[in-house]
Structures are given as structure tokens and as C-alpha cells.
Scaffold this active site. Structure first.
Site, PDB file in Angstrom:
ATOM      1  N   GLU A  47      31.807 -34.614  39.057  1.00 57.94           N
ATOM      2  CA  GLU A  47      31.908 -34.141  38.354  1.00 57.94           C
ATOM      3  C   GLU A  47      31.366 -35.478  36.363  1.00 57.94           C
ATOM      4  OE1 GLU A  47      33.312 -31.174  35.814  1.00 57.94           O
ATOM      5  OE2 GLU A  47      31.319 -30.429  34.585  1.00 57.94           O
ATOM      6  N   GLU A  74      37.836 -21.062  34.344  1.00 62.57           N
ATOM      7  CA  GLU A  74      36.904 -21.349  34.607  1.00 62.57           C
ATOM      8  C   GLU A  74      36.698 -23.002  35.003  1.00 62.57           C
ATOM      9  OE1 GLU A  74      33.267 -22.481  32.915  1.00 62.57           O
ATOM     10  OE2 GLU A  74      34.270 -21.766  31.687  1.00 62.57           O
ATOM     11  N   CYS A 124      30.487 -27.871  31.410  1.00 56.32           N
ATOM     12  CA  CYS A 124      30.843 -27.173  32.565  1.00 56.32           C
ATOM     13  C   CYS A 124      29.311 -27.139  33.525  1.00 56.32           C
ATOM     14  CB  CYS A 124      31.622 -26.074  33.055  1.00 56.32           C
ATOM     15  SG  CYS A 124      31.276 -24.662  32.347  1.00 56.32           S
TER      16      CYS A 124
END
Ligand code: NAD
Length: 462
Positions: free
Chosen positions: A379, A248, A282
Site C-alpha cells: 500500500e 480496520e 485506507c
């Protein structure tokens, strides 16, 4: 009781300290709150030996009994919610109310998987008389898991719950920066009577631990949550040993805001979601593509809400957003802001560290960024939102899909046709498509990763 726990490794059902330690810092004031022990190779060898025995025992225990132990551990964690939440806020910085919710969420993973593990049904395939084909699910073996610092409790809970419900043993390396959550899970499992070796907790130098555990033939699954770069590295290592992975990884969630919605309500909801966990999620909403007609009003309302966010120590009543977790995040967010400015973007609010003690960074809104601005491609993993206007929903979908990430995505519209267009068109999977990872966590699909499928053909009469 509200104290920070004495940190230890948990191997083979026993607690241990080690010769080497690292300080744990409170990100709200940079004070030292504890010392995390770092595992040496001999500790990892002990964990592997214990996990082999733990697997032998646990995989032969009835799923119902496994579930009872998991549910007891969850009940203990619920009882200890105040103590655990306090420790999480101290080491991570998030507001106490968010830490409490995280503890409860971790318990829910245990409770769900405990039940799901009892339903890991196989199949009987119809065939000619005298022959029976059976498909059965069995636990894969020892799992090597690596959990990150952004959710010190719920992230490790996810992996541990999946592994234990399936009948696997697990060695988890939890985050050295936020070790107390995992320590409390170990305490609860120990008190609930999990057999020695089924669950093992280590901390250490991440690359050393993964470099040692992943190549072991005993390791049958590598489960990791963290950055895409590290996830790719660990996947390569696992591939050399034909070991499956559950990854993940990072995201950079787009939000499509169509012009048929109330821009103020959409902006307020978005800004509230953005500052949750100081944006270190996330799935945090980050790239906003807003249709031109409502762009100005949406942006203004978003900025007002962002500026009204009460930033402070997570232990203080009324704090809505704590510090970011460490100094690396401040550096990363400041670098993205500087790059945005250099490329002609506007910084409508935030963009600079608050004060010089504690890792405080305000909610930050960047607009009118060119597509190649770093903040639109990397990100931010912090309280940063980028808002850009788009003409059409098609254009928004195209921009949303333009990155190699594909984790979470959001849309605002009252039109069923547009909702369908966004749902069909967006490349995101909520745990991994593209560079955001591989596999699923949670639910029946998540549990399947911790199990292997065996097909038997049985001739009744020879
Ligand atoms: P990083 O890439 O240094 O580390 C990410 C995580 O991987 C950490 O928990 C770290 O301990 C672990 N790690 C690093 N190298 C490892 C190795 N060789 N073996 C095993 N584990 C290893 O980044 P960081 O500064 O700690 O975190 C920032 C980035 O991480 C963010 O930009 C974000 O993309 C990502 N991240 C994602 C999640 C998530 O929930 N998907 C959680 C935390 C961090």
C-alpha cells in the site's frame, strides 16, 4: 479563534500533563507547533480505574440521556469547526476545506451512533406458555482504542461514538503525530457533561500503551485502525486474553475502468479522489486496471489532472493537496518509485520529493509495472497511482483480487451486466475482508461490536 491547543491527557474527567513529551511538527514546514504528553504506567492505571467507574455509571444511564450528551458534544464540535479544522491542518497538512469536512464527518458519527444506540433492540423468542426467551444487547465494558494520524478527528470519533452509544467506557490512544483532533473531542465531551471516566484520552509510546492495556482483564474490546502488520500484532496479543478485536487495516484499492465509459471523465474523477488527503486514506483508489481501448486516453487525462493539482500549504487558499504527514511517507513513496523504475516501469509524473522543507510529494503516476513490482503489492499510502492495461473485465477482477487486501474497490462502467460482474467478483468489504481487517465500523453492524448478546430464559411459574 485559531490557535493550536495546549495538549494534555484527559483521565477521569480531568486534564493532566506528564513528565515526558514529544514535539508535534507541522508537516508543511517542519516547525514545532506543540508538545504531546506521553502517558506513564501510572497514568494508564488511573485511566483503567476511571474507566471501570465510568462504565459502571454510563452503562446504567438511559440510552436517551447518553444520546443527549453525545449530541451536545457534536453540536459543540460543529460550533468549533473553524478552530478544530485549523489545528488539524496545522498538524496534518491537509487543505483547510478537507479538514472542515472531516470535523463535520466526525460529528455525523456521533449523531448517527447517538440515535442508533437507542435502537439496540433485543428479541423475544416465541415459546410455550409460561416461558419467555429474551435476547438482549448489553455494552461489552471498557474499550481500548487506537486511532491513526491520517484523520485526526473522524477516526477517533468513529470509535468513541460506537463505544459511548453502546454504553461502554473507552480509553483511546490517539495518534501522537496528530493529537489535536482527539483533544478537541475530549473538550467537547467534557463541556457536554460526560461523566468522569466514561471517556479517557491518552498519548504515549504506542507499543507500551497497547502492551499494557490489552492484557488487562478489564479491557473487553480492542479497536484499532492502522497498518495490517500492527493490527495482526495487536490481534495476537488480544487473542492470548480471549479479548475480541475490531480491526480496520490497510488496503490497496483496485479500480476497474471498462471501455464503455468516457475515459476523460473517469480519469478526472479518479485523479481528484486520488489526491484527497494526499492519498493517505485506507480506501484511496490506487491500482487502476483500464481496458486496452481507452488505456492511452485515460492515462493521459489522469496525468494531466494530476499535474494540475495545486500542491501547497493546507492553510493557503486554493491548495488542493497538502504535504504527506511525515518523513516516513516520503521515504516509502520514493522507495516504491525506485523499485518501479528498476523493474522497467514508467514514471509518467512525480516520484520525487518537492523541495527540501515540508513533506511535499507530488501526485505520482506509474505505468506498465510488472505484477511483482512493490508498488502493486504494498500500500503506497500516499498520492501514487499505478495504471496498467487489461484486455478483459475478467482479467481486471483477477488482478484486483490478487492481493491479500480486501478493503475498498471501485468500478467504472455503464453496463448493468458488467457492474454486477464486478460487484460479485471483487473480494472487498469496505472495512475488512482478508488482510484488511475484521469487523465493521459505523451503522448498526458497527455498534454491535461494542455490545454483547445475552440470552435469558424466564420461567414465569415454578
Ligand atoms: P505504522 O505501522 O508504524 O503505524 C500505524 C499506526 O499504528 C500508527 O497510528 C501507530 O501509532 C500505530 N501503532 C504502531 N505500533 C503500535 C503498537 N504496537 N500498538 C498500538 N499502536 C501502534 O505505520 P505508519 O508509518 O504510522 O503508517 C503507515 C501505514 O499505516 C500505512 O502504510 C497504512 O497501511 C497504515 N495506516 C492505515 C490507516 C487506515 O486508515 N487503515 C491509517 C493510518 C495508517
Amino acid at each position: 479563534m485559531t490557535t493550536y491547543p495546549d495538549l494534555k491527557l484527559y483521565i477521569g474527567g480531568a486534564w493532566r500533563k506528564t513528565a515526558e513529551e514529544l514535539p508535534v511538527l507541522n508537516p508543511a514546514d517542519e516547525s514545532i507547533i506543540g508538545a504531546v504528553p506521553l502517558a506513564a504506567q501510572s497514568d494508564l492505571d488511573d485511566a483503567l480505574t476511571a474507566a471501570a467507574e465510568g462504565f459502571r455509571v454510563w452503562s446504567r444511564i438511559a440510552p436517551r440521556v447518553r444520546a443527549e450528551i453525545m449530541l451536545k458534544a457534536a453540536a459543540l464540535m460543529r460550533e468549533r469547526v473553524e478552530e478544530i479544522a485549523y489545528a488539524i491542518t496545522l498538524e496534518h497538512g491537509k487543505p483547510l476545506a478537507q479538514a472542515r469536512l472531516e470535523v463535520v464527518r466526525g460529528c455525523e458519527f456521533f449523531e448517527w451512533d447517538a440515535a442508533e444506540g437507542q435502537r439496540a433492540y433485543g428479541r423475544v423468542i416465541p415459546s410455550e406458555p409460561g416461558i419467555r426467551y429474551v435476547v438482549m444487547h448489553q455494552p461489552v465494558g471498557t474499550v481500548a482504542a487506537f486511532s491513526p494520524w491520517n484523520f485526526p478527528m473522524s477516526q477517533p470519533c468513529r470509535k468513541i461514538a460506537g463505544a459511548l452509544a453502546a454504553g461502554c467506557s473507552i480509553i483511546i490512544k490517539a495518534a501522537e503525530e496528530t493529537p489535536a483532533g482527539a483533544l478537541h473531542i475530549a473538550r467537547a465531551l467534557h463541556d457536554a457533561g460526560v461523566p468522569p471516566g466514561v471517556f479517557n484520552l491518552v498519548f504515549g509510546v504506542p507499543a507500551k500503551i497497547s502492551g499494557y492495556l490489552i492484557p488487562q482483564t478489564q479491557t473487553r474490546l480492542v479497536a484499532f485502525t492502522g497498518s495490517t502488520a500492527v493490527g495482526k500484532h495487536l490481534s495476537e496479543l488480544a487473542a492470548r486474553h480471549m479479548t475480541p478485536v475490531l480491526m480496520e487495516l490497510g488496503g490497496h484499492a483496485p479500480v476497474i475502468v471498462c471501455d464503455d465509459v468516457d475515459p476523460i471523465a473517469a480519469a478526472h474523477l479518479s485523479a481528484t479522489r486520488k489526491v484527497r488527503n494526499a492519498g493517505q486514506v485506507c480506501t484511496s483508489p490506487t491500482r487502476f486496471f483500464v481496458q486496452q481501448d481507452i488505456y492511452e486516453r485515460f492515462t493521459k487525462a489522469f496525468v494531466e489532472k494530476a499535474q494540475a493539482t495545486k500542491v501547497g500549504n493546507g492553510l493557503d487558499a486554493g491548495t488542493e493537496m497538502g504535504p504527506v504527514a511525515n518523513h516516513r511517507r516520503i521515504e516509502a513513496l520514493e522507495a516504491l518509485t525506485a523499485d518501479a523504475r528498476a523493474r522497467g516501469g514508467r514514471v509518467l509524473t512525480g516520484g520525487e520529493r518537492l523541495g527540501n522543507r515540508g513533506y511535499f510529494f507530488p501526485p505520482t503516476v506509474l505505468t506498465e509495472l510488472p505484477d511483482d513490482a512493490r508498488a502493486l503489492r504494498e500500500e503506497p499510502f500516499g498520492p501514487m497511482a499505478i495504471i496498467n492495461p487489461v484486455r478483459t473485465v475478467e482479467e481486471a477482477i483477477e488482478k484486483a483480487n490478487s492481493l491479500p487486501f480486501g478493503l475498498a474497490a471501485y468500478g467504472f462502467t455503464h453496463s448493468a451486466a458488467r457492474a454486477d460482474q464486478i460487484a460479485e467478483g471483487i473480494e472487498a468489504g469496505n472495512v475488512g475482508v482478508k488482510d484488511s481487517g475484521y469487523g465493521r465500523e459505523g451503522g448498526a453492524e458497527g455498534l454491535a461490536h461494542y455490545m454483547t448478546v445475552k440470552t435469558l430464559s424466564h420461567r414465569m411459574v415454578i
